[in-house]
Design an enzyme around this catalytic site. Structure first.
Site, PDB file in Angstrom:
ATOM      1  N   ASP A 245       0.815  -1.205   0.000  1.00 53.05           N
ATOM      2  CA  ASP A 245       0.000   0.000   0.000  1.00 53.05           C
ATOM      3  C   ASP A 245       0.852   1.260   0.000  1.00 53.05           C
ATOM      4  O   ASP A 245       0.383   2.320  -0.402  1.00 53.05           O
ATOM      5  CB  ASP A 245      -0.939  -0.005   1.206  1.00 53.05           C
ATOM      6  CG  ASP A 245      -2.094  -0.963   1.005  1.00 53.05           C
ATOM      7  OD1 ASP A 245      -3.187  -0.493   0.660  1.00 53.05           O
ATOM      8  OD2 ASP A 245      -1.905  -2.182   1.162  1.00 53.05           O
ATOM      9  N   ASN A 255       1.941  -2.840   4.203  1.00 51.63           N
ATOM     10  CA  ASN A 255       1.009  -3.755   3.543  1.00 51.63           C
ATOM     11  C   ASN A 255       0.050  -4.291   4.589  1.00 51.63           C
ATOM     12  O   ASN A 255       0.123  -3.952   5.768  1.00 51.63           O
ATOM     13  CB  ASN A 255       1.774  -4.884   2.839  1.00 51.63           C
ATOM     14  CG  ASN A 255       0.877  -5.676   1.905  1.00 51.63           C
ATOM     15  OD1 ASN A 255       0.161  -5.100   1.083  1.00 51.63           O
ATOM     16  ND2 ASN A 255       0.877  -6.989   2.034  1.00 51.63           N
ATOM     17  N   LYS A 256      -0.847  -5.142   4.170  1.00 53.79           N
ATOM     18  CA  LYS A 256      -1.871  -5.680   5.058  1.00 53.79           C
ATOM     19  C   LYS A 256      -1.250  -6.235   6.336  1.00 53.79           C
ATOM     20  O   LYS A 256      -0.211  -6.874   6.313  1.00 53.79           O
ATOM     21  CB  LYS A 256      -2.648  -6.773   4.330  1.00 53.79           C
ATOM     22  CG  LYS A 256      -3.802  -7.360   5.127  1.00 53.79           C
ATOM     23  CD  LYS A 256      -4.805  -6.308   5.558  1.00 53.79           C
ATOM     24  CE  LYS A 256      -5.361  -5.527   4.387  1.00 53.79           C
ATOM     25  NZ  LYS A 256      -6.199  -4.391   4.803  1.00 53.79           N
TER      26      LYS A 256
END
Length: 354
Positions: A245, A255-256
């Site tokens: 992201d 990121n996640k």
């Protein structure tokens, strides 16, 4: 190595999460997959912002594309003789769209592109906005296909891979980032086995990733997030492949949530770790991961599954949506501009400038 010519896109690239009809933005509602395939119709920029915030559309590239069309919709609600005049009137809508998901840099990047072309536009500024929104989507699809081939070229034939969250067609204009590499690797017979983590609390891996792969006829094995280290120890996977992201100037990658612990486990077990994202996700203005705002969502998302509560009343929860993987734990960052091996500040600056 780029073998994109050998990929059957008719088989591996037919899911589309966004559709511009000319009147509205149709979004495949990812909150309801895999059991209900339903579209959300957005007739206004505020409807697009709500769809982004509520995760009806998700994935950094996809929300950037959606935001571009959100600006096109906002333009229908104002009158202006020039792009510069329109830009002033559209600023509140642009700010609302940008606030919908603060961590993903693609959102701000797409809105910056829309601002830039609007500022220079004349009386045809509405047409200029529509062309730019379409260009953002078209460029993303082309980048994903190129990245898929680049990333697959790093994988030795017969490898197993583990992925996290959803980074496929549902998260992009099509084909996907990390999942695009997996699609390309399967098409080129480099990948022999795919594992996907469930990705609590929204279960993007369980609900979306394995569903996407099933649509392509790719056999994938779902694992509990807590099984990842044991899987790596077993020797069944040689790569962990994730999206991003936001990628910082030194290679730190947001990121996640859960990506960081996967990178730690991968390094311990000698498994390689690949990040796949378009260059629009790279933020050279952010020095390192400590500078990234990490989105916090409703703690209530941890209290149940599928609308069924599994936690006793009165329990507190902490629900960050992203974490940051340090660049030194990443073996390769793949963008449409090329592969950055062992990313650090010098290599990132060589690839993307200052």
């Amino acid at each position: 190595m780029n073998d994109s010519a050998h990929i059957d896109y008719a088989r591996y690239d037919h899911i589309r999460p966004l559709l511009w009809t000319g009147d509205a933005l149709e979004l495949l509602d990812q909150r309801k997959l895999p059991f209900v395939v339903e579209h959300v119709r957005c007739d206004s920029s505020d409807a697009v912002a709500e769809a982004i915030h509520s995760l009806a559309v998700r994935g950094a590239p996809a929300i950037g594309i959606a935001a571009g069309w959100g600006v096109v919709l906002a333009a229908r609600e104002i009158a202006a003789d020039s792009g510069s005049e329109a830009l002033q009137k559209l600023e509140p809508a642009l700010l609302r769209l940008n606030a919908a998901r603060p961590t993903a840099v693609n959102l701000a990047w797409a809105l910056m592109r829309m601002r830039r072309v609007l500022a220079a536009a004349g009386p045809d500024w509405r047409d200029v906005l529509a062309r730019e929104a379409q260009a953002i989507a078209d460029e993303d699809l082309a980048a994903n296909r190129h990245m898929g081939a680049l990333g697959a070229g790093l994988i030795a034939p017969g490898s197993g891979v583990l992925t996290h969250c959803n980074t496929g067609s549902l998260a992009t204009a099509g084909f996907g980032t990390a999942l695009g590499v997996i699609r390309a690797g399967m098409a080129q017979q480099r990948i022999s086995k795919v594992f996907a983590g469930e990705t609590r609390p929204w279960l993007q891996g369980a609900r979306l990733t394995v569903w996407e792969l099933q649509q392509d006829g790719i056999d994938a094995t779902l694992i509990a997030d807590s099984a990842a280290s044991h899987l790596m120890k077993s020797g069944l996977v040689q790569w962990v492949i994730v999206g991003a992201d936001r990628i910082c100037a030194n290679g730190d990658t947001a990121n996640k949530i859960g990506s960081y612990q996967l990178a730690i486990a991968a390094r311990h077990h000698g498994v390689k770790f690949m990040v796949v994202a378009p260059s629009s996700t790279v933020d050279m203005a952010t020095a390192d991961g400590d500078q990234i705002e990490i989105e916090q969502r409703d703690p209530g998302e941890l209290f149940g599954v599928g609308g069924v509560r599994t936690v006793a009343d009165g329990i507190h929860a902490w629900n960050p949506v992203f974490d940051v993987t340090p660049g030194h734990l990443i073996d390769a960052i793949v963008t449409e501009r090329g592969v950055i091996a062992q990313p650090d500040l010098a290599r990132m600056q060589a690839a993307f400038g200052n």
